[in-house]
Design a protein around this motif. Sequence first.
Motif, PDB file in Angstrom:
ATOM      1  N   TYR A 272       0.936  -1.191   0.044  1.00 37.87           N
ATOM      2  CA  TYR A 272      -0.085  -0.100  -0.018  1.00 37.87           C
ATOM      3  C   TYR A 272       0.938   1.258   0.194  1.00 37.87           C
ATOM      4  CZ  TYR A 272      -4.199   2.655   0.947  1.00 37.87           C
ATOM      5  OH  TYR A 272      -5.207   3.416   1.174  1.00 37.87           O
ATOM      6  N   GLY A 273       1.095   1.658  -1.297  1.00 35.83           N
ATOM      7  CA  GLY A 273       1.482   3.159  -1.374  1.00 35.83           C
ATOM      8  C   GLY A 273       2.982   3.348  -0.777  1.00 35.83           C
ATOM      9  N   ALA A 274       3.561   2.070  -0.741  1.00 34.37           N
ATOM     10  CA  ALA A 274       5.212   2.353  -0.054  1.00 34.37           C
ATOM     11  C   ALA A 274       6.029   2.172  -1.600  1.00 34.37           C
ATOM     12  CB  ALA A 274       5.553   1.155   0.742  1.00 34.37           C
ATOM     13  N   GLY A 275       7.113   2.231  -1.631  1.00 37.55           N
ATOM     14  CA  GLY A 275       8.250   2.030  -2.600  1.00 37.55           C
ATOM     15  C   GLY A 275       8.663   3.299  -3.045  1.00 37.55           C
ATOM     16  N   ILE A 276       8.662   4.314  -2.312  1.00 41.01           N
ATOM     17  CA  ILE A 276       9.547   5.630  -2.875  1.00 41.01           C
ATOM     18  C   ILE A 276      11.235   5.196  -2.601  1.00 41.01           C
ATOM     19  CG2 ILE A 276       7.601   7.043  -2.178  1.00 41.01           C
ATOM     20  CD1 ILE A 276       9.032   7.974   0.355  1.00 41.01           C
ATOM     21  N   ASP A 277      11.768   5.921  -3.697  1.00 40.76           N
ATOM     22  CA  ASP A 277      13.355   5.481  -3.486  1.00 40.76           C
ATOM     23  C   ASP A 277      13.876   6.396  -2.748  1.00 40.76           C
ATOM     24  OD1 ASP A 277      12.818   3.622  -5.752  1.00 40.76           O
ATOM     25  OD2 ASP A 277      12.930   4.931  -7.291  1.00 40.76           O
ATOM     26  N   SER A 278      13.589   7.481  -2.315  1.00 39.61           N
ATOM     27  CA  SER A 278      14.322   8.366  -1.732  1.00 39.61           C
ATOM     28  C   SER A 278      13.616   8.859  -0.576  1.00 39.61           C
ATOM     29  CB  SER A 278      14.855   9.597  -2.610  1.00 39.61           C
ATOM     30  OG  SER A 278      14.043  10.182  -3.370  1.00 39.61           O
ATOM     31  N   PRO A 279      13.485   8.209   0.568  1.00 37.51           N
ATOM     32  CA  PRO A 279      12.403   8.934   1.710  1.00 37.51           C
ATOM     33  C   PRO A 279      13.305  10.085   2.405  1.00 37.51           C
ATOM     34  CG  PRO A 279      13.056   6.631   2.102  1.00 37.51           C
ATOM     35  CD  PRO A 279      13.363   6.751   0.833  1.00 37.51           C
ATOM     36  N   GLY A 280      14.672   9.713   2.660  1.00 34.82           N
ATOM     37  CA  GLY A 280      15.301  10.975   3.093  1.00 34.82           C
ATOM     38  C   GLY A 280      15.477  12.369   2.321  1.00 34.82           C
ATOM     39  N   TRP A 281      15.177  12.082   1.254  1.00 33.08           N
ATOM     40  CA  TRP A 281      15.547  13.104   0.311  1.00 33.08           C
ATOM     41  C   TRP A 281      14.198  13.855   0.319  1.00 33.08           C
ATOM     42  CZ3 TRP A 281      17.640  16.782  -2.207  1.00 33.08           C
ATOM     43  CH2 TRP A 281      17.168  17.651  -3.474  1.00 33.08           C
ATOM     44  N   TYR A 282      12.901  13.156   0.253  1.00 35.82           N
ATOM     45  CA  TYR A 282      11.740  13.651   0.366  1.00 35.82           C
ATOM     46  C   TYR A 282      11.466  14.370   1.980  1.00 35.82           C
ATOM     47  CZ  TYR A 282       9.725  11.875  -3.852  1.00 35.82           C
ATOM     48  OH  TYR A 282       9.660  11.700  -5.294  1.00 35.82           O
ATOM     49  N   GLY A 283      11.996  13.679   2.858  1.00 37.01           N
ATOM     50  CA  GLY A 283      11.934  14.529   4.114  1.00 37.01           C
ATOM     51  C   GLY A 283      12.588  15.594   4.169  1.00 37.01           C
ATOM     52  N   HIS A 284      13.726  15.633   3.623  1.00 31.97           N
ATOM     53  CA  HIS A 284      14.568  17.048   3.592  1.00 31.97           C
ATOM     54  C   HIS A 284      13.715  18.108   2.998  1.00 31.97           C
ATOM     55  CE1 HIS A 284      17.923  19.876   3.152  1.00 31.97           C
ATOM     56  NE2 HIS A 284      17.626  19.941   1.640  1.00 31.97           N
ATOM     57  N   LEU A 285      13.015  17.671   1.718  1.00 35.37           N
ATOM     58  CA  LEU A 285      12.504  18.880   0.690  1.00 35.37           C
ATOM     59  C   LEU A 285      11.152  19.284   1.823  1.00 35.37           C
ATOM     60  CD1 LEU A 285      12.314  17.198  -2.739  1.00 35.37           C
ATOM     61  CD2 LEU A 285      13.593  19.126  -1.846  1.00 35.37           C
ATOM     62  N   PHE A 286      10.583  18.162   2.513  1.00 30.36           N
ATOM     63  CA  PHE A 286       9.208  19.038   3.367  1.00 30.36           C
ATOM     64  C   PHE A 286       9.872  19.533   4.355  1.00 30.36           C
ATOM     65  CE2 PHE A 286       6.151  18.058   6.595  1.00 30.36           C
ATOM     66  CZ  PHE A 286       4.968  18.431   5.932  1.00 30.36           C
ATOM     67  N   SER A 287      10.966  19.345   5.072  1.00 28.34           N
ATOM     68  CA  SER A 287      11.500  20.043   6.369  1.00 28.34           C
ATOM     69  C   SER A 287      12.188  21.399   6.258  1.00 28.34           C
ATOM     70  CB  SER A 287      12.020  19.026   7.354  1.00 28.34           C
ATOM     71  OG  SER A 287      13.179  18.690   6.540  1.00 28.34           O
TER      72      SER A 287
END
Length: 814
Positions: A272-287
């Motif tokens: 369900y909705g997983a499988g993003i390649d770069s969660p650390g990068w996305y977390g950085h973009l969000f924060s």
Amino acid sequence: MTDFTGGPLLLGVRHHGPGSARAVRAALEAAAPRIVLIEGPPEADAIIPLAADKEMRPPVALLAHVVDEPGRSAFWPLAEFSPEWVAVRWALESGVPARFIDLPATHTLAWGKEELDQEGDPGDAPPADPGRPVEAAVRIDPLAVLAETAGYDDPERWWEDVVEHRSGAGSDPFAPFAVLEEAMGALREAYGVAGHDRDLVREAYMRLQVRAAEREFGDGVAVVCGAWHVPALRRRTAVGADRALLKGLPRAKADLTWVPWTYRRLSRVSGYGAGIDSPGWYGHLFSAPDRPVERWMTKVARLLRDEDRMVSSAHVIEAVRLADTLAAMRGRPLPGLTETTDAVRAVMCEGSDVPLALVRDRLVVGDVMGEVPESAPAVPLQRDLARLQRRLRLKPEAAERELELDLRKETDGERSRLLHRLWLLGVEWGEPTVSRGSTGTFRETWRLRWEPELSVRVAEAGVWGTTVLAAATARAEADAVAAHALAEVTALAERCLLAGLPDALPVVMRVLADRAALEADVGHLAQALPALVRALRYGDVRGTDTHALTDVAAGLAERIFVGLPPGCAALDTEAAEEMRRHVDAVHGAVALLGETAAASAADPRSLGGTAQDARRTPSSTGIRGRWHAVLRVLAGRDTVPGVIRGRAVRLLLDEGELAQDEAARLMGLVLSPGTAPGDAAAWIEGFVGGGSGGGLLLVHDERLLALVDAWLTGVPAEAFTDVLPLLRRTFSAYEAGVRRTLGELVRRGPGARGSTAVTGSGIPGFAPDLDPERADAVLPVLRLLLGLGESDTGDDHAGDDHVGDGNDLVGVAR
């Protein structure tokens, strides 16, 4: 504030997208809805308030599992940059009700695990996994279609450009959702459900929930769901038609709770909705509040500096400039992960992918692990495990780490028992590994990493008991009764001692005695003995009573002694090699069993026994003597394969039970022209192969080397190709230095080998007495090892009782 008269506010998103998350918050703040409906299992409505707990820290996941079958489970992961998490947090902060409206988990879990793995939103999942069933691989990925239409060959890059790199500061916060709804509407018209037939049922249930919210709250309903579902939720259908789709769905009683999740787990393609390649990068973009590229490069520089790489502020400035330039050249609104990675590789990593792999592992993916409050629902076993983790200061972490345990310390002993109990229950939080600092039995090394799936394993193990100790005991007893092989039972007895399960041992020992009495295969007996003998060794270190195992181990050993010679007769090559490994294992076990018996006889309390136990314990001399007699039989019996005979001779030689002259005589007989080359090669493999240090034996005893050399040069040409694989397998296992030395000795020839003479010591290559000059050469190293200064040795301290003189050190050198 938006006008809700046209229907509910539908906010189509992609799961785990920082741009979508920012846009959802902006839209909710602008619209101020009266209720927020979120895609997710409605059984979790009761635990939504836990998201406001100060101890709740994403990434977390909703875990649903079947009550009677915890292994059938599903996760709904949420990170701080997930739009659903942002919607839940906004509702709780604003005092607005929040509800989940997806198909209930009671139906989803009943569809079965295989079908469950195929669930998820096509609009926010990556392309189909080739490892999945064929029917899943033909599904359409809407993002790939939109990206291709826009001229992109990478759906991730297209999504970053049009959504993730938006600042969220536009004049109309609802504009991006309107555009996405229009695009998904066109796709739904062209492709229908795109192979996702289950979505029709899910969307029917969601429409019913939206209607129910509108009846309760009137206008002011906001819905946060996958963009793929928006056209279906906007479409008005008959209530009866939607209910008809839901009629007769299978059911399964389900429990839901919050569990910690990890960035690393988010990066895997699963469900369900997983499988993003770069969660650390996305977390950085969000924060990142501003200048995300500059802040990212600073993080990378800090990481590389911590790894002792020379990275300066000039590197950071140049990497930012290069990333901006690459984005401009590629026509991107902002540098994405591709541009920043290329810049880091070129500027900070000097073109090398080795440090870049570290950046990807630590930052692009990351080891972030979430936390959930103690008030979250949990099975009793989970609560007991959490209590033990706190008491023993073993915090679950997403990052892999090694834990060194000294079993002589009470806390480390309890940690070891906990990890072994969990291992027995199938909760493999820790994996035992070889200790680099010590080979003693009082030390253990574990490699720890907590994965979110372990929460499911804990729930599964809850059927065995409400505490870790009770569950492990019940599981051990059940495994003993269900075991098929004797080796499985002996391994289980060893694990019970490691885990400190005294209540399970009686059952295990009863099964072990019954199986051992019925087992007739000497190979199975040989497989079972080592684990049983190792278990005996844990008594003096862990304070465990192991004397009950002594009689069983001695009985197994005697049966092996009787059955091994006939069991080694007339074996083919593969069976002979397997039996050779059994002989090695039994040899090591007999040595340990002999030491254990000697320790028990000297001090029966050392193994938890009594004086009566010591009287009935077989002596070490008797056990080892019987084994040496078996080895002599194996070494001299022609019906035994050569690899076993050769190994028997070698073991007797190493034990001092066979003189070197006799070993040389036996080798000479085997390597005589009357022996088939294949049999002779197998004998050599048994004698000097298998990682037994045979290369050093040939280096130091050139008589044996000369015999091998003479035999090898005399092998007929037609038989050499048959012998070569065995010889290559034997000699390729030697270290490079040993092979080089053997080559030098062979090159010199038998007449030039200076160490072949047997001196007065009786040992080839060694003088009859110590060489003072060579012994003195090691004294400086010994002083360093013993922590002595230059003036701490010699004649000045010859009378010092505490330090000793140089002669003492020479004694050490001997």
